[in-house]
Design a protein around this motif. Structure first.
Motif, PDB file in Angstrom:
ATOM      1  N   THR A 199       3.996   2.911  -0.687  1.00 46.91           N
ATOM      2  CA  THR A 199       4.481   1.445   0.058  1.00 46.91           C
ATOM      3  C   THR A 199       4.421   2.266   1.893  1.00 46.91           C
ATOM      4  N   PRO A 200       4.865   1.053   2.969  1.00 44.77           N
ATOM      5  CA  PRO A 200       4.212   0.881   4.227  1.00 44.77           C
ATOM      6  C   PRO A 200       4.743   2.232   4.539  1.00 44.77           C
ATOM      7  N   VAL A 201       5.773   2.814   3.803  1.00 43.96           N
ATOM      8  CA  VAL A 201       6.307   4.090   4.607  1.00 43.96           C
ATOM      9  C   VAL A 201       5.046   5.208   4.220  1.00 43.96           C
ATOM     10  N   GLU A 202       5.334   5.277   2.910  1.00 41.07           N
ATOM     11  CA  GLU A 202       4.222   6.148   1.847  1.00 41.07           C
ATOM     12  C   GLU A 202       3.446   6.534   2.960  1.00 41.07           C
ATOM     13  N   ILE A 203       1.925   5.606   3.312  1.00 42.94           N
ATOM     14  CA  ILE A 203       1.190   4.998   3.667  1.00 42.94           C
ATOM     15  C   ILE A 203       1.583   5.913   5.383  1.00 42.94           C
ATOM     16  N   ALA A 204       1.857   5.346   6.532  1.00 39.57           N
ATOM     17  CA  ALA A 204       2.337   6.100   7.493  1.00 39.57           C
ATOM     18  C   ALA A 204       2.668   6.986   7.288  1.00 39.57           C
ATOM     19  N   ASP A 205       3.226   7.633   6.998  1.00 37.29           N
ATOM     20  CA  ASP A 205       3.575   9.034   6.364  1.00 37.29           C
ATOM     21  C   ASP A 205       2.406   9.890   5.883  1.00 37.29           C
ATOM     22  N   GLY A 246      -5.825  -8.172   2.799  1.00 32.42           N
ATOM     23  CA  GLY A 246      -5.603  -6.228   3.258  1.00 32.42           C
ATOM     24  C   GLY A 246      -5.182  -5.460   4.393  1.00 32.42           C
ATOM     25  N   LEU A 247      -5.987  -6.582   5.050  1.00 34.54           N
ATOM     26  CA  LEU A 247      -5.437  -6.110   6.967  1.00 34.54           C
ATOM     27  C   LEU A 247      -4.461  -6.012   7.078  1.00 34.54           C
ATOM     28  N   GLU A 248      -4.332  -7.717   6.930  1.00 31.64           N
ATOM     29  CA  GLU A 248      -2.909  -8.350   6.659  1.00 31.64           C
ATOM     30  C   GLU A 248      -1.870  -7.579   6.834  1.00 31.64           C
ATOM     31  N   ASP A 249      -1.616  -6.925   5.509  1.00 28.72           N
ATOM     32  CA  ASP A 249      -0.357  -6.199   4.901  1.00 28.72           C
ATOM     33  C   ASP A 249      -0.009  -4.798   5.932  1.00 28.72           C
ATOM     34  N   PHE A 250      -1.903  -4.225   6.731  1.00 27.37           N
ATOM     35  CA  PHE A 250      -1.401  -2.784   7.096  1.00 27.37           C
ATOM     36  C   PHE A 250      -1.279  -3.836   8.666  1.00 27.37           C
ATOM     37  N   THR A 251      -1.352  -4.555   9.237  1.00 33.03           N
ATOM     38  CA  THR A 251      -0.942  -4.612  10.309  1.00 33.03           C
ATOM     39  C   THR A 251       0.093  -4.483  10.386  1.00 33.03           C
ATOM     40  N   GLN A 252       0.973  -5.349   9.591  1.00 31.07           N
ATOM     41  CA  GLN A 252       2.226  -6.011   9.660  1.00 31.07           C
ATOM     42  C   GLN A 252       3.180  -5.278   9.342  1.00 31.07           C
ATOM     43  N   LEU A 253       2.973  -4.537   8.283  1.00 32.78           N
ATOM     44  CA  LEU A 253       3.322  -3.449   7.471  1.00 32.78           C
ATOM     45  C   LEU A 253       3.479  -1.938   8.173  1.00 32.78           C
ATOM     46  N   VAL A 254       2.310  -1.345   7.673  1.00 31.53           N
ATOM     47  CA  VAL A 254       2.251  -0.491   8.624  1.00 31.53           C
ATOM     48  C   VAL A 254       2.470   0.276  10.121  1.00 31.53           C
ATOM     49  N   VAL A 255       1.196  -0.746  10.779  1.00 33.66           N
ATOM     50  CA  VAL A 255       1.683  -0.878  12.520  1.00 33.66           C
ATOM     51  C   VAL A 255       2.796  -0.106  12.885  1.00 33.66           C
ATOM     52  N   PRO A 256       3.519  -1.017  12.744  1.00 37.70           N
ATOM     53  CA  PRO A 256       4.907  -1.396  13.290  1.00 37.70           C
ATOM     54  C   PRO A 256       5.530  -0.452  12.936  1.00 37.70           C
ATOM     55  N   ILE A 257       6.020   0.585  11.440  1.00 40.60           N
ATOM     56  CA  ILE A 257       6.411   2.283  11.235  1.00 40.60           C
ATOM     57  C   ILE A 257       5.502   2.876  12.385  1.00 40.60           C
TER      58      ILE A 257
END
Ligand SMILES: Cc1cc2nc3c(=O)[nH]c(=O)nc-3n(C[C@H](O)[C@H](O)[C@H](O)COP(=O)(O)O)c2cc1C
Length: 431
Positions: A363-369, A393-404
């Motif tokens: 999940t985005p949180v797990e990736i950020a963790d 694949g990039l949009e998912d990262f920038t929209q979901l992981v970067v904000p965390i």
């Protein structure tokens, strides 16, 4: 250098995606020659405040190569085009010290630095594959000699970048003096591999020296990085491995009299993001199902530097001497196979998915963790992000992981400067 340590992010840009089958995904817009796609994803990375876009390169092609590597733009040409459609993001391209001339390399990167107003970076590589020699009318030096050449090559390039004082080009209309002759420095280099007179035929560039990135993790590779580089691109897959590399590299940096924080270690990082861990695993499985052993094996064999045709793909990786072709990568893959008891087939699929880089599912949180764990655990100062396919694949990262990462104070919310040196918190080298 900024006070608060923050994660650096690079977008490792490959038109056909990083997963070998990424281009087959229904939502993928594939094509290394698709400039419209390359422009859009670079702009997405810039909107997300990434430090840089990163272009790998090779000087050969083969039909059984990774689709992103069968055909691709000459990277400096591509960077010039990207410089015109971006404003802030750093622009990094790979150029070989084994197949190139320091004068050309110094001139080209200085030109990109001028064109982009201080955003250029050179990824220094020594070129692994002996078949490259077939395209250059010369023979392929062995591993350690390639590094001896690289050490001298980089010194010549840096010397050429200092050919002119920053205020040499006075362009005085009254006196008629365009460039002040007292402000030129003739390099006059005569070394073991190169004789280069200088000066370079371009003014000193906005960053003084474009940023130096180094990729190649063996002992000689680390020494080159420790002495000369600002960023190290690397490929560890496990936290302890990455921590050991980080410690070894930073110790070498200090041995060369430099501050450990002046060099950023950035491993490759392939995120597969889902709403749940299960959804992320299914995403990767979907990509893996398009990957047959026939397309995965050449990628593994290339990294191992040995043919594996005589071995049972469902058996363990045999004990093979570590090849000098991609020495550090062969060591890391052998270690992963032993650690996780992988068969040849499983290892080949792993390489097909991320070419031996760290793959993170979740999940985005797990990736950020995971990113935070590596960052706080001194395994990385940042990551070269490798979306499995583009642009989603990039949009998912920038929209979901970067904000965390931003909420946690781990990543910038705005650019605070305009050059890549600013993004990396590095000062401009004095002459
Ligand atoms: C993370 C990483 C990225 C690399 N990227 C490139 C590349 O884009 N082009 C290239 O010709 N070589 C590339 N190399 C190869 C290195 O320049 C070097 O030739 C090779 O890794 C062998 O040196 P080593 O044993 O020090 O790693 C890369 C190596 C690493 C570790």
């Amino acid at each position: 250098m900024s006070d608060k340590r923050q994660i650096h992010l690079g977008l490792f840009l490959q038109g056909a995606g990083h997963h070998v089958s990424g281009w087959r995904h229904p939502k993928a817009e594939a094509g290394s020659e698709n400039f419209d796609l390359l422009r859009r994803v670079s702009q997405i990375a810039e909107q997300a405040k990434f430090d840089m876009v990163f272009l790998a390169d090779g000087l050969t092609s083969a039909v059984d190569a990774h689709p992103s590597m069968i055909a691709r733009f000459e990277p400096l040409t591509l960077l010039s085009a990207l410089a015109m459609v971006t404003d802030k993001i750093g622009l990094a391209a790979t150029a070989s010290t084994t197949y190139g001339e320091p004068y050309h390399t110094a001139r080209a990167f200085s030109s990109i630095d001028h064109l982009s107003h201080g955003r250029a970076a050179w990824n220094i590589v020594t070129t692994s594959y002996a078949r490259t020699a077939n395209n250059f009318s010369k023979s392929h030096p062995e591993h350690d000699e390639r590094y001896a050449v690289a050490e001298e090559f980089v010194d010549v390039v840096r010397g050429l970048w200092d050919s002119w004082d920053d205020d040499a080009f006075i362009k005085n209309k009254d006196s008629g003096v365009y460039a002040d002759p007292s402000k030129v420095h003739v390099l006059d280099h005569n070394g073991k591999y190169y004789s280069v007179k200088g000066p370079l035929n371009i003014p000193r560039s906005p960053q003084g020296h474009p940023i130096l990135i180094q990729a190649g993790s063996s002992g000689p590779g680390q020494d080159l990085a420790a002495r000369t580089a600002d960023v190290v691109f690397t490929a560890q897959q496990s936290l302890p491995e990455a921590q050991a590399f980080y410690k070894s590299l930073k110790a070498r940096v200090e041995k060369f009299g430099r501050h450990a924080d002046s060099v950023a270690v950035m491993p490759g990082f392939l995120p597969v993001i889902g709403r749940t861990q299960k959804e992320a695993a299914e995403k990767l499985a979907e990509l893996d199902k398009w990957t047959d052993l026939k397309s995965a094996m050449p990628l593994l064999e290339e990294r191992m530097g040995h043919s594996l045709a005589d071995y049972d793909p469902d058996g363990p990786l045999p004990d093979l001497p570590i090849s000098d072709q991609l020495r550090s990568r062969a060591e890391l893959l052998t270690a992963a196979a032993r650690r996780e008891n992988l068969t040849i087939r499983q290892l080949a699929l792993r390489v097909a998915a991320g070419r031996g880089h760290h793959i993170v599912l979740g999940t985005p949180v797990e990736i950020a963790d995971r990113m935070q764990e590596w960052f706080d655990g001194r395994a990385a100062d940042g990551f070269n992000v490798m979306p499995p396919f583009f642009p989603e694949g990039l949009e998912d990262f920038t929209q979901l992981v970067v904000p965390i990462l931003q909420e946690r104070g781990l990543f910038r919310t705005e650019y605070t400067g305009s050059t890549l040196r600013d993004h990396l918190g590095l000062s401009r080298p004095a002459l």
